[in-house]
Write an enzyme that holds these catalytic residues in place. Structure first.
Site, PDB file in Angstrom:
ATOM      1  N   HIS A 101       0.836  -1.205   0.000  1.00 34.15           N
ATOM      2  CA  HIS A 101       0.000   0.000   0.000  1.00 34.15           C
ATOM      3  C   HIS A 101       0.871   1.255   0.000  1.00 34.15           C
ATOM      4  O   HIS A 101       1.283   1.720   1.064  1.00 34.15           O
ATOM      5  CB  HIS A 101      -0.903   0.000   1.234  1.00 34.15           C
ATOM      6  CG  HIS A 101      -1.820  -1.192   1.315  1.00 34.15           C
ATOM      7  ND1 HIS A 101      -1.389  -2.426   1.707  1.00 34.15           N
ATOM      8  CD2 HIS A 101      -3.142  -1.325   1.048  1.00 34.15           C
ATOM      9  CE1 HIS A 101      -2.406  -3.286   1.670  1.00 34.15           C
ATOM     10  NE2 HIS A 101      -3.479  -2.647   1.283  1.00 34.15           N
ATOM     11  N   GLY A 111      -3.436  -3.695  11.510  1.00 35.91           N
ATOM     12  CA  GLY A 111      -3.889  -4.108  10.185  1.00 35.91           C
ATOM     13  C   GLY A 111      -5.395  -4.263  10.225  1.00 35.91           C
ATOM     14  O   GLY A 111      -6.112  -3.589   9.479  1.00 35.91           O
ATOM     15  N   PRO A 112      -5.916  -5.114  11.103  1.00 37.14           N
ATOM     16  CA  PRO A 112      -7.360  -5.163  11.309  1.00 37.14           C
ATOM     17  C   PRO A 112      -7.831  -3.800  11.831  1.00 37.14           C
ATOM     18  O   PRO A 112      -7.480  -3.406  12.940  1.00 37.14           O
ATOM     19  CB  PRO A 112      -7.518  -6.289  12.338  1.00 37.14           C
ATOM     20  CG  PRO A 112      -6.308  -7.160  12.123  1.00 37.14           C
ATOM     21  CD  PRO A 112      -5.212  -6.173  11.821  1.00 37.14           C
ATOM     22  N   ILE A 132     -10.384   8.533   0.786  1.00 37.52           N
ATOM     23  CA  ILE A 132     -10.364   7.435  -0.189  1.00 37.52           C
ATOM     24  C   ILE A 132     -10.257   6.119   0.567  1.00 37.52           C
ATOM     25  O   ILE A 132      -9.370   5.957   1.407  1.00 37.52           O
ATOM     26  CB  ILE A 132      -9.152   7.553  -1.145  1.00 37.52           C
ATOM     27  CG1 ILE A 132      -9.221   8.843  -1.966  1.00 37.52           C
ATOM     28  CG2 ILE A 132      -9.047   6.332  -2.069  1.00 37.52           C
ATOM     29  CD1 ILE A 132     -10.330   8.898  -2.989  1.00 37.52           C
ATOM     30  N   HIS A 177      -4.085   3.162  -3.480  1.00 37.90           N
ATOM     31  CA  HIS A 177      -4.282   2.581  -2.157  1.00 37.90           C
ATOM     32  C   HIS A 177      -3.550   1.272  -1.943  1.00 37.90           C
ATOM     33  O   HIS A 177      -2.679   1.182  -1.083  1.00 37.90           O
ATOM     34  CB  HIS A 177      -5.777   2.398  -1.888  1.00 37.90           C
ATOM     35  CG  HIS A 177      -6.073   1.974  -0.494  1.00 37.90           C
ATOM     36  ND1 HIS A 177      -5.895   0.680  -0.049  1.00 37.90           N
ATOM     37  CD2 HIS A 177      -6.506   2.667   0.573  1.00 37.90           C
ATOM     38  CE1 HIS A 177      -6.210   0.611   1.224  1.00 37.90           C
ATOM     39  NE2 HIS A 177      -6.577   1.794   1.626  1.00 37.90           N
ATOM     40  N   GLU A 197     -17.438  -4.721  24.365  1.00 39.87           N
ATOM     41  CA  GLU A 197     -16.598  -5.911  24.482  1.00 39.87           C
ATOM     42  C   GLU A 197     -15.348  -5.824  23.603  1.00 39.87           C
ATOM     43  O   GLU A 197     -14.248  -6.218  24.007  1.00 39.87           O
ATOM     44  CB  GLU A 197     -17.406  -7.157  24.094  1.00 39.87           C
ATOM     45  CG  GLU A 197     -18.640  -7.403  24.964  1.00 39.87           C
ATOM     46  CD  GLU A 197     -19.838  -6.549  24.582  1.00 39.87           C
ATOM     47  OE1 GLU A 197     -19.773  -5.862  23.530  1.00 39.87           O
ATOM     48  OE2 GLU A 197     -20.849  -6.559  25.306  1.00 39.87           O
ATOM     49  N   HIS A 236     -28.142 -15.582  24.353  1.00 38.78           N
ATOM     50  CA  HIS A 236     -27.138 -15.428  25.403  1.00 38.78           C
ATOM     51  C   HIS A 236     -26.440 -16.738  25.765  1.00 38.78           C
ATOM     52  O   HIS A 236     -25.484 -16.725  26.535  1.00 38.78           O
ATOM     53  CB  HIS A 236     -27.795 -14.835  26.662  1.00 38.78           C
ATOM     54  CG  HIS A 236     -28.097 -13.367  26.542  1.00 38.78           C
ATOM     55  ND1 HIS A 236     -28.828 -12.855  25.498  1.00 38.78           N
ATOM     56  CD2 HIS A 236     -27.753 -12.310  27.308  1.00 38.78           C
ATOM     57  CE1 HIS A 236     -28.929 -11.532  25.644  1.00 38.78           C
ATOM     58  NE2 HIS A 236     -28.286 -11.183  26.733  1.00 38.78           N
TER      59      HIS A 236
END
Lengths: 667, 667
Positions: A26, A114-115, A187, A260, A411, A473
């Site tokens: 990238h 990254g995530p 972008i 990108h 969470e 649940h």
């Protein structure tokens, strides 16, 4: 002296070239962020490239981790031990310059990103840890904990829900030393974000109680001024929205999604260099630029100043300093063995049936008093998760002297923030939610595992045994799906004693997260031999044995151990030789040597039965094709727990039947 | 005529009594929301209790699902077929009044809620579906699709990250007929939210481009006026922030966390009733109140008006009407069999190696032209997920005539919104992201499975085969962890033909979500017999066989089938009798009858080998204790895909070795 722009262009050129050589990566984001990164890293950031472990360094997080070449360029240029050879091997197997940054503090990488959005939440945890430690350790004129946390984020990070959770919490907890620079290039991979992301982001962050500034991200003076204002603001976290052009400098691809996620192409790279007046060969940085970037001397001086301060602190407060050093080194107190024993003794004193979530709390109370680095919390289920200790004190707006975080109904944010806390050092975070809602946080659990962080995940209400709240649940697949995450250790204790061992092992286990799974409903306390007691830490052990080679072995965990026990006793009463294995931690059992595993699960015994109130999938590995697994491969239902256990056949009768069938199938 | 307050108190009393009888549940939220619920349900909501399936009804979502007694009270009182006996059996096994509402349209429950924030995202999907269908079907003077979506949310919903994802998207897409009423009671399970949730929520929603109003949630006139203004606003979604007191009316517990998640207690209930002047016995609603609540006649009249309108539409636009009816009934087009065949033929025409994500796109193009209800999308990975069809047209602000949603970087919001779209009817949603990021959406996947919704999840980049992006992006545990979710069907095709079958089966499968898993890297096209081709839909089938009973069976999925094939051929060349089973869908294979399963995996063959580039855990169920599994039980690494396959031993050589070892172990 080179201009700021020329210095920033070094990052741009290295990023273009490395992506081009790897033919993958990238380039656009590093090129867009280069100008404001130059300002931060050359004028503001506190760091010593010669000692990336310096405790009072500023923490830097690249939350938009796909821009990894920005970070690698900065680390290389400022003098971290990251050579040009590594840059040339960007994204190649065995290099330290992965596609996305991977925690590697020896070269200055604080966290794996990254995530999207999670780096930002790590940053919130880092800043929270700083604030808590500063409150605990600093003394007048001796601010030994006094650093900022800087996070770069992109549009993607801010679209992710976790950015809401983390930044709302940061605003509430007044993390004034958290400063986020937003690469607002507009972008994303699908193109111009106007079609799917029309937020007024400054307004949104004002709603969180942040200081917000908007600047031209390519105007170094404006950026510097905003950073000064952000540092001056000590009560509120700061967002600096930097309007930028992705792929800045590339003649045809700047400002487009083409910049990108793929190499610019040889021609575009050449044309960009031409515009920059860049004539050096690839991966060669002209000496003058190199010298201007080098932070080695400045970094040494910065740390030396702190070391002086710390020397004075050490003289004035030797005990506090000792505690500080121990905690920052992630070492347990010298009396840890006694603490562990005290927790076990407390658990052994329990005789009445008790929910393991209550046993967990008992253990926490025994441990917490001797572990000042323990930092509790819950995602708004404190009373249900039993995560509060007697000595817990809430950290709230205006009060940082506590040891318990009300994370709110967040969470994912909680879990990623706990990773940030663990990354910081000095604190051992644990945090609770219902096991089902581990789903909400799942990728953060994975990231903690990938980063080998001691993050302690308390998951209560661990099966249909929670009863009336119903299938939304009731975790069914969660035990097994968490066990699938590499490097996560999952404990599902069967009683108070196993709960004590689980907590102790989790605290001692430094190289990865542990999930501690507890029941809502009461469970009986189990009798066990001294040998069995000692073997709990092996993850699986013989709880009840027969004479000679068993005809059948029953494996069970948590709330099903006592059910299995009844079934085994019934089979024994019918003259069968049956062994009961309690398996609170499959990962640890699997890690035992072959001899131990064979001693618990002899290969010669094929008539095996496993029981767990969840999906059966992973248990076939222990019972084989001729075994039986009692569990649920469907969703639960709303009703009283005993009704559900009966309805779904998680019963001693069913265990007995399975034992007899398995034995019969053998003969 | 009873007062509004008296009418609202009926809800309060029923909620208190039902929770008390069940000795479990959440009385506070229903009591706090009763006043504004009364206004909405008696004065504004469009519904016909006698026909909960009426296509043009307003959709009502209780996102804070723990307040289920509010919904059950409303359904009972307004005349849905939900009798008082069900209310009395609140939270008991076998009742339709679960702890949290479970989708049950026959009694008016639109969606399953409880996991916080997801109902809100369902609502965004419902409103989006309405807008798209209205644009497609409505004609001048004939607005046959013209209803609102109403969502009740609590503080918890708004803390969850998914609320950001969903509401940011709703603002961008200008969902003007989405109206959210926020039960702003300021109390969550841990207590007063000021310590962990200090957002200026109105400001936050203004940042999303919403209309925002703040009212006293107990002032019926103010609520009514706000609702009128929200309905009048057609361009922006609306948030009505209703300041309320949790447990309103309870003398000592109102406004406290004690009112949240447990029965009020007999004395408090009695005291509350006293204050209400309520004298009727439990579960008896005085006739006058009952009559005032009853919506049966008004509901019939409302639907009758629409039926008239629809009759005119049907006459004027018979073909459109036919399409509308077919789609709202979730029936496939009459020429579906041809479409399915066309997709298969297109796949069969592929001979060169191709990534299955490209094969998927090929299939999409063949199917999409004949399936107008197909609604594509991606969480900002359109070009990578290959989710765009030739006929795709983006839905963007101001343009609702398309069939493709750019969901932005919002995996969780996308998935829960897709559930809302599927719940609405008339559209079949599919949406893509990378397989790793299924983690971000995991609980929404689970909810789609729990609700039996046809939601099509496209997950590309399905293994270490994605290469350089590294371990953060490489799914390892995800195939198996998704397989663990009950009622989710996972397809991992090995080539173009299997991809065509996977898509067709997923579209035909109405009673649950399907995950369609595709590679980034190119795979060869496999030769197969007519019998093998026909058997793909059985989930597992013999791709290559030997003469007689095999000595060994190899099982493989997706990208590992061609690797396994090489290994099997090598073993065959050494004179071994080896069968290769392709297993694109374990769930469907498991659902076949015993004879078929035995024909594919004869019990007599113990020397079994499974190979999949992911965790090994679930494969032991197919290969047994004497089998071998080739996979990865650790994280991946950044590097070129072929380097990674070699490094981690996912190779034909390893398959050959495993076959020979397994056979040797047998003899």
């Amino acid at each position: 002296m080179p201009t700021r722009r020329e210095l920033a262009n070094v990052i741009r050129v290295l990023s273009m070239d490395a992506v081009q050589l790897a033919n993958s990566g990238h380039p656009g984001a590093p090129m867009g962020m280069a100008d404001f990164a130059e300002v931060l890293w050359r004028d503001f950031l506190k760091y010593n490239p010669a000692n990336p472990h310096w405790w009072d360094r500023d923490r830097f997080v690249l939350s938009n981790g796909h821009a990894s070449m920005l970070l690698y360029s900065l680390l290389h240029l400022t003098g971290y031990p990251l050579g040009m050879d590594e840059i040339k091997h960007f994204r190649q197997l065995g290099s330290r310059t992965s596609g996305h940054p991977e925690r590697d503090l020896d070269i200055g990488i604080e966290t794996t990103t990254g995530p999207l959005g999670q780096g930002l939440a790590n940053g919130v945890g880092l800043a929270l840890a700083e604030k808590i430690l500063a409150t605990h350790f600093n003394r007048p004129e001796l601010p030994i904990v006094d650093h900022h946390t800087w996070v770069f984020v992109g549009d993607g990070c801010l679209m992710e829900g976790i950015s809401h959770e983390a930044c709302s919490l940061a605003g509430t907890l007044e993390l004034g030393k958290l400063i986020v620079l937003y690469d607002h290039n507009g972008i994303s991979i699908d193109g111009n974000v106007a079609g799917w992301f029309a937020d007024d982001t400054p307004r949104r962050f004002e709603a969180y109680g942040w200081q917000v500034q908007s600047v031209d991200g390519h105007d170094a003076d404006a950026v510097a001024q905003a950073i000064r204002a952000a540092k001056a603001e000590t009560a509120r976290p700061s967002l600096i929205s930097c309007k930028t052009v992705i792929g800045w400098g590339a003649p045809t691809k700047a400002g487009t999604k083409e910049a990108h996620g793929e190499p610019l192409g040889v021609e575009e790279v050449a044309a960009t260099k031409l515009r920059f007046g860049w004539t050096a060969p690839p991966f060669v940085v002209p000496a003058e630029l190199k010298a201007a970037w080098d932070h080695t001397a400045a970094g040494r001086a910065a740390e030396a100043g702190w070391q002086q301060l710390y020397g004075r602190y050490r003289s004035a407060y030797p005990q506090l300093a000792e505690q500080f050093e121990r905690r920052m080194a992630n070492a347990l107190p010298t009396d840890w063995a006694q603490t562990r024993q005290a927790a076990l003794s407390a658990a052994q004193a329990v005789s009445a049936p008790q929910a393991t979530r209550a046993s967990s709390q008992l253990v926490l109370n025994a441990i917490g008093v001797a572990l000042p680095e323990f930092l509790g919390g819950s995602a708004d289920l404190t009373g249900s998760n039993n995560t509060l200790q007697k000595i817990s004190r809430s950290i709230e707006p205006g009060d940082d002297a506590g040891n318990y975080i009300h994370y709110g109904v967040r969470e994912f944010g909680m879990t990623a923030a706990m990773s940030g806390i663990a990354l910081h050092g000095g604190l051992v975070p644990y945090g609770g939610t219902f096991l089902t809602f581990s789903d909400y946080a799942r990728n953060a659990v994975r990231m903690a595992a990938l980063m080998h962080l001691r993050v302690l995940l308390v998951y209560t209400h661990d099966s249909i045994g929670l009863g009336e709240d119903g299938p939304t649940h009731q975790p069914i697949e969660h035990l097994n799906s968490l066990r699938l995450i590499p490097n996560l250790t999952l404990w599902r204790p069967a009683d108070a004693v196993e709960s004590a061992v689980a907590w102790s092992e989790a605290i001692e286990h430094q190289s990865g997260p542990s999930a501690l799974i507890f029941t809502r409903q009461a469970l009986p306390q189990l009798a066990r031999t001294t040998a069995a007691l000692a073997a709990i830490r092996r993850g699986g052990y013989v709880l009840l044995d027969c004479e000679g080679l068993p005809e059948s072995i029953v494996l069970a965990t948590g709330s099903e151990v006592s059910i299995a026990l009844e079934g085994v006793k019934a089979a024994t009463a019918q003259g069968r030789r049956v062994r009961l294995v309690s398996m609170p931690c499959t990962e640890l059992f699997d890690a035992q040597d072959a001899a131990y595993r064979e001693s618990v699960l002899p290969a010669a015994v094929h008539a095996r039965v496993a029981i767990e109130a969840g999906t059966t999938g992973l248990w076939w590995r222990y019972v084989g094709l001729s075994g039986r697994v009692i569990g649920l491969d469907h969703f639960g239902a709303s009703g009283k727990a005993p009704d559900l256990y009966r309805q779904f056949g998680i019963t001693a009768e069913h265990v007995l039947q399975a034992i007899l069938e398995a034995i019969a199938g053998e003969t």
